[in-house]
Design an enzyme around this catalytic site. Sequence first.
Site: not given
Length: 1625
Positions: A785, A924, A926, A733, A687, A993
Site C-alpha cells: 500500500e 488490498n 476493504y 510494510h 503473507r 488483504e
Amino acid sequence: MIMETGTFVNYFLLVISLVIIPVNGGYDKERDALLKGTFPQDFIWSSATAAYQIEGAWNVSDKGPSIWDTLAHQDNNRDTGDVACDSYHKYPADIQLMKQMGLKYYRFSISWPRIFPTGEQQDGVNQDGVDYYNRLISELIVNDIEPMVTLFHWDLPQALQDRYGGFLNNHTTNTTVIHDLFGDYARFCYWIFGDRVKYWITFNDPWIIALEGYGIGTYPPKHRDPAEGQYIAAHNIILSHAKAYHIYDDEFRAAQGGQVSIALSCDWGEPKYPDDPDTVEAAERYVQFFVGWFAHAIYKNGDYPDVMKATMTRKGREEGRNSSRLPEFTPEQKAYINRTSDFFALNYYTTVEVADSGHIVTENPNYFSDMDVEKGHAADWPQTPFTWLYTVPWGIRKLLGFIRDEYGDPDVYITENGRPDHDRDPAILMDMDRICSYMTHTNEVMKAYNLDNVKVKAFTAWSLMDGYEWLPGYTVRFGLYYVDFNDPDRTRYPKASSVFYKQLVRNNGYPEGSEFTKYVENMWYFCHNTTEAEVNGYTGGASQISSPFSLFLAILGVVCCGPLGIREVNLSLSLAADGSIMEPRKVFSLLLGVTLALTPINGAYDKERDALLKGTFPQDFIWSSATAAYQIEGAWNVSDKGPSVWDTLAHQGRVYNQDTGDVACDSYHKYPEDVALMKQMGLKYYRFSISWPRIFPTGEQQDGVNQDGVRYYNALINELIANDIQPMVTLFHWDLPQILQDRYGGFLNNHTTNTTVIHDLFGDYARFCYQNFGDRVKYWITFNEPWITSWLGYGVGNFAPQHNEPAEGQYKAAHNIILSHAKAYHIYDDEFRAAQNGQVGITLNCDWGTPKTPGDADAAIRYIQFSMGWFAHPIFKNGDYPEVMKTTMTRKAQEEGRTTSRLPEFTPEQKAYISGTGDFFGLNHYTTVEVTDTCCTPIENPNYDSDKDIGTGHAPDWPRAASSWLYVVPWGIRNLLGWIKEEYGDPEIYVTENGRSDHDQDPAIMMDMERICYYMMYTNEVMKASNLDSVKVKAYTAWSLLDNFEWLSGYSERFGLHYVNFNDPTRTRYPKASSVFFKQLVRNNGYPEGSEDALLKGTFPQDFIWSSATAAYQIEGAWNVSDKGPSIWDTLAHQGRVNNQDTGDVACDSYHKYPEDVALMKQMGLKYYRFSISWPRLFPTGEQQDGVNQDGVRYYNALIDELIVNDIQPMVTLFHWDLPQVLQDRYGGFLNNHTTNTTVIHDLFGDYARFCYQNFGDRVKYWITFNEPWITAWLGYGIGNFAPQHNDMAEGQYIAAHNIILSHAKAYHIYDDEFRAAQGGQVGITLNCDWGTPKTPADADAALRYVQFFLGWFAHPIYKNGDYPEVMKTTMARKAQEEGRTTSRLPEFTPEQKLSISGTGDFFGLNHYTTVEVTDACCSPIENPNYDTDKDVGTGHAPDWPRAASSWLYVVPWGIRNLLGFIKEEYGDPEIYVTENGRSDHDQDPAIMMDMERICYYMMYTNEVMKASNVDNVKVKAYTAWSLLDNFEWLSGYSERFGLHYVDFNDPTRTRYPKASSVFFKQLVRNNGYPEGSEFTKYVENMWYFCHNTTEAEVNGYTGGASQISSLFSLFLAIPMMIAYSLIA
C-alpha cells in the site's frame, strides 16, 4: 434457583411466544404445497373490526343501550365493552395503524343504537354518533383508505328487543315492523355516509344472531327457543336484508354507485368417510344448513335449500306437527329476496369433520339435531384457544369452490379470517401461530383464485386490533395489534403478524423469486407440520409451542445483510413513572414489540447482483492470511534491531491510548503458535512482512546486519515450510528504518535520477532478502500500500514518518517508491529469477469508487486513477502516471500559477525501467466510496484530496465496521477486479488483504458473525469475478491472522481471525468463529453446489429405535417413601457433598408424576424409554431375604404398564449407581471379595436381577445390567468423589470393576438360563467411552491405549474373550515391576470366569458424549500410581472444540462415528444401542428454553450415527437422547441441565416445560433421520453450517484465560429475525 415461579412462567411464556406456530398434522404435501404467484392488481386487502368490540363510549352523548350492553352489565364480574379499545376517541390512531400496514380498505360496523338510540328514527337521531362516523369515514378517505361498512354486527338496540321482540317480530309479511325499522336505519346510513362509502354489508354473520341469540340463547338477546327461535329470527333477517338492499338499489345506487351484500359465515364440512355416500351427503347437508340457510335464498332462488326444507318437513311429521318448524317465504317474498346481493361476503375460520348420524328423533328438537349429522375434528387438526376453531387452511379453498359452483360464480369478498391467542402476561407479540394462519389461508385463497377460477376479490384479516371478543371478553385476542386493556390509554402495539400482513399486502401474494416468498418457503413446512404441546396447563384450546425451526432459517440472511438498525414503530408509548412501558411487570413483553422494528441494514442489497454464487475457485487457488512485522512481532529493540519510523511515532504517544508495537502479539517469540493456527485452519500460504530495521538496523547494509533478525526470519520460514505453508513475503510494510528518514529524508530523497540513494538502499535490502530467503520464498511483494506511505506518511503526515507537505510530499514519495519497486524487481529478475524461480509484485490498495449519480461517472474513474492508477499505471501499463492525473495536475499548476506540475515526471528511461515490473497484481481492498464531481474550484491550500476534484461519502444504508472508514459493500471488490482486468491487460491478481474490524470490547467478540458475513460475501464476489467475469484472480488473503497493533488505532480495533489478549503477558491466542468459517471456506475452496460440510441425507432402518433416558436417583425422588432403603447416593447427598447441597430427595418427583413423563414421550412420538430401577426401592437392604418393598414393585409395575398402554417399550437398567447403602456397609459393596465366582455381591446382584425378571420381564424385553461401570469403579471406588466415596486410586477401581463384570455375567446367565425361553428378551450392558483421537500421528498408539483402558476394560471381557485387553494387562504388569510389586494391581480372571463372562451381551449398550485429544505420556514411574497415570497418556481438547456447561463435555460429533466403527471392528460387529448421548446447559435465570446448542448437538451427533450405520455398515440399532428431563446431575446437582424438557425445581409441583430441543427431536424421530428432499432436512441444511462452525465459549467467566462471549447465534434465535430480514420495509 432460577426465579420465582410466577416470574419463571411469565418468562417462559415469552420465550414460547417466540416460537408459537400452528400445527397442521393433516398436512398433505401435494394439496398443501405453497403456490407462488400473486392476486389480481385490483385485489382488495382489508382488516376488520366491529362497533361493540372496539368503540367503547357505550353511553356517551345520547347513545342507546344495545342488547350486548345489557348482557355485559348483567354480571358484575363479566368483561364489558364499555371502553373496549376506546376507538370512539382513538380512531385516528387506528387509521394510522392501517396506513402503516399499507391497507387501502377497512371494514367496520356502525352501531345502530349510536345512530338511533331506540332503534327508531322517529324517536330521534344521536347527532354525536353521526358526527363520529362522519369523522371516521373522512379520516379514512384522507388517508386513502376505502371504508367497507357493516350495518348490523349483532348490537341490536335494546329498545327494539323490548318493544318488538327484535328479530322474532312477526315474520309472515313483507311489511313487518322489524323489516321497516332496519330499512329506515339502512336508508339513513346510505343518505348520510353513502357519498363516501361504496361497500355496504347489511348483516354480519346472521347465523350467530339467529342461532346463538334467538335459538340456543347464549348470546344476546338470550332468547331460548332451540326448536324454532333461530328459524324465525333468520327468516326476519333475510327479509330485513332484502329490504335494505332494495332501498339502496331503488334510491341510492344510481347516484352513489356502491354495492350491497351480506356477510355469511360457514365452517367447511369435510366428509369423515369420503368413500361413504351417506357421509358425503351429510357433509353437503351440513353446509346447506349453515351457509345455504341464508345464501340459497339470497343468491339462488329466494328460498331455503331443498335439502333443508325436505329435512325439516320430515322432522315436522316425525314430531307430529302440522307444519315444518322452518318458516316459508311467500312467492312475493322469494322474488323480493332473490339476487339481493352484489357480491358474496364470506367469513371463514374453520372446518369440521362430518358424518351421517341417521335420522335423529328427539323430544327436544333443535338446530343441531335437525341436520342429522355428527361433527368433530380430526385428531391432528390443531386447536386454537377457541374450542370450536381448528386450523384447517384447505377448508377455505373447498368452501370457495362450493360457493362458485352452488351460487352462480359470484364475486367473493372474504370479509373475515383470523386466529385467536390466549390473553397472557407477558403478551404474545411474536404471534407466529397467527402468521402461519394468515400465510396458509391466504395461499389457499390464492389457489382458489388462480387454479380454481373462483372470483375472489378481497381478503379481510380479523382483526385489526385485539377487541372485546363477545362472551370470552378480553381473554382471547384476534388482533394484528395488541391493545393493553389495563392501560387507560388503551395503547396499541404491533404484533409480528402486522408486519407479516403488511408484506403480504405489499407483495399482493407470494410472487415467484421475491424475498418475502423465500421467507414464506422457509416457514411453510413448519407452519403445517410442527407438533403441538400444551403450555402452562391449558387444555382444549391451548396455545401451542412448536419448533423454533422458523427462527433458524433466517439467520444467515439476517446477520449477513449487515448490523441491525432500529426503525421506529410510529406509536406513542405510554410511560409509567419509572420510565417503563406500562407497568413494570409488562416491560419484558412489550420489549418484544421493539424487535418488530429491528431490521438488518443493507440498502445496497440487490437481489440479482448480490445473489449467492455456488461453485468453487480453481484447484490451484491460493488461500492465505496476512500480518505485518510492526503489527505483530514486538521485540522492538531485541538484539540489534534498529528503530523504525513507527517505533518513533508510537513512543511519541501519537497512537490511541498511547499504545505501541513494542510487544504487540509477541510473534517474534510466538511464531510457532502462529504457524500452528494456520495449520489448524488448513492454510497453505502465509503473507507476512520483513522488518527492514530488524535486518539492517540503520537501513544500510554497510552499517551491519542483525544476524538475530536473519535467524528469526529463517526460523519462521522454515517453520512454515515444515508445516507445508508457503511464505509470501512483503519487503516493506511501512516500517522504514528511522535512520534512513533522518539521514536521507526517507522516500523524499532526490527522485530525479535512477541511481538515487533511497532506490539503491531499498535495492540492497531486497537483494539481501532474496539471497538469504529466496531459496524458500517464491512470492515477493516489494511494497504494501504505497498510497498510505505516500499520502498519510509524507503528505498529510498523520502516519509515520509524520512529514506534513500535502501539496507535494505525497507525489515525491510515491515517485521514489515506484522507482524503488522497479529497482527491487529488476534485481530479482536479473540476479535471482533463473535460480529461484519466484515472482515479484507490488500490493496496491484501492477503495472502489462508485458514482453517486450518473453525472459523477467521470469523477469516479478519476478517483480510482488518482488512488490505484497513481501506482498501477506506471507499473502495469506504460511506465507513467495516468493521463487524467497528469492533465488534472497540469491544470492545477496553471490555476496555482506554477510553472511546473506538482506531479513529478519520469524520464523516458525511467518509464521503460518501471513498465511491466509486476509478475502479479497485489490488491488490498476493504471498502467502497460514493464519488461526486466537485470540479473545478481553485483551492487556496492545494493538496492531494483537493487535486482529485471529487467528494467522497457513503450511502446511508451501507453498514459500517469498527473502523470509521470501512463500510461493508461486497460488490465493490468485484467491480474493482473487473476494472483491473480491463485497465491493466488482464493480469494475474492476488487479493493480498481483505477483512473487517470489530471494536475492542469486554467481553471480547469471539462469535464474530459480522466478520463471517464479510468474508462470506466478499469471497463470493471474488468468485463471481473469477468464474463469471473471467478475471484471473489467483489468491485471496484474509486480513488478519491475528488481532494486532492497528496503527493509529492501536489495539482499539481488531481485524483478527484469532483473538489476542493484549493484557496477558503471554499474549494467548484464541480462535474466533470466523477462523472456523474461514477454515471451512478453504476446505471447500469456495461454495460448491450441495456442499454442506458432510451432512448425510437419508434415513435409519425402519426398525430403528428412538428413545430417551433417565435414571432412578436422578428423577424419582420419594427417597424414603414407604419402605425404600437408602442408597449410597442418598448418603452422599445428605452429607452435603453435592453442589449447592442439592439432593435427590424429590428430584423431578417422577415417583408420583410418571404419567406426565410418559405423556411427554408420547407427545414426542417415542416408542422406547430407557429408565433404571432403584435396587433399594425394591430390596431396602439390597437383600431379598430382608424383605421386599411392595410399594416399590407396584410403582415400577404402574410405570411399565403406563408405558405399554401408550405404545412405549420399556428398556430397563438394573443398576444406575444407586447401590443400597446397607450392601456397602455390610459387604463393602463392589469391593467384596472378587476371587471366586460365588462371591456374595455377585449372588446378591443376581437375586435382584432375578426378581426384576420375574416381576417385570413379561413386559420388559430390553435389560441393561449396569450403566457405565467405569463411573462406579473409578469415581466411586478409585478416586472416591462419587458414591460410595471409597478412595483407593491404586487398586479400588480394578477390584470394583472385576466384581461388576462378574455380577453382570451372573445376571446375564440367570436370564439366559431361567427366563429367555419364556420371555424372549435381551440382556446387555451399557458402557461409556469418550473417543480418544491422537493429538499428533505419534500419539496413535496412546489413543488406542486410552480407548482400551476406558471401553476395553469392560468390553473386552464381555464381548471378546472373557479377559482384559492385552495392552491393559501388559501395561499393568510393567507398572507392577516398576512399583516393585509381585503381582499386577489388575486382578485376574480364572479360566472358568473367563468362560462365564465371554459373550454375555446380546447387544452393546454405548453411552457417548465427547472426545478427547490424546498424547503419549509413557513411561515415567509415578510415586502414587492410579488409574489415570496407569494409561500413560495425557488428554486435552482442541482449542476450537466448543464446550458445553459440563467442564468435561466438548462437542466433537465425529467422535461418535469413530467410536462406533472401532466397536464394530474390535468386538465382532455387534448390534449397538446408543443408550445415552446429549449436551448440558447451565442452570440459569432466565431458563434456556430455546436450547439451540442442544439442537445442534443432536443434529450433528445423530447424523454421525447415521453415517456409521449407512456408510460404515455399523449395526447401530438405537439412539437414546439423554435426557428426557432436567434432573439431579450427580455432584453438579441441579446446576447443569441435560433435559429435552425443563423442570422447575423451585416449583413444588415440579412442572415440566418442553424446550425447543424436544420439538426438534420429535421431528427427527418422525422423519427417522434426514430424508432426501424433506422439509425437515431442508431446515437441517440451513442450520448445518452454523451448528458445525460456531466456536462456543464459556458464557459466564473465563476459559483458559480468555474472556469469551458465547455465540450470537443464540441471541439471533431469541429475536424474530426472520421478520426483520424478510418483512420490515
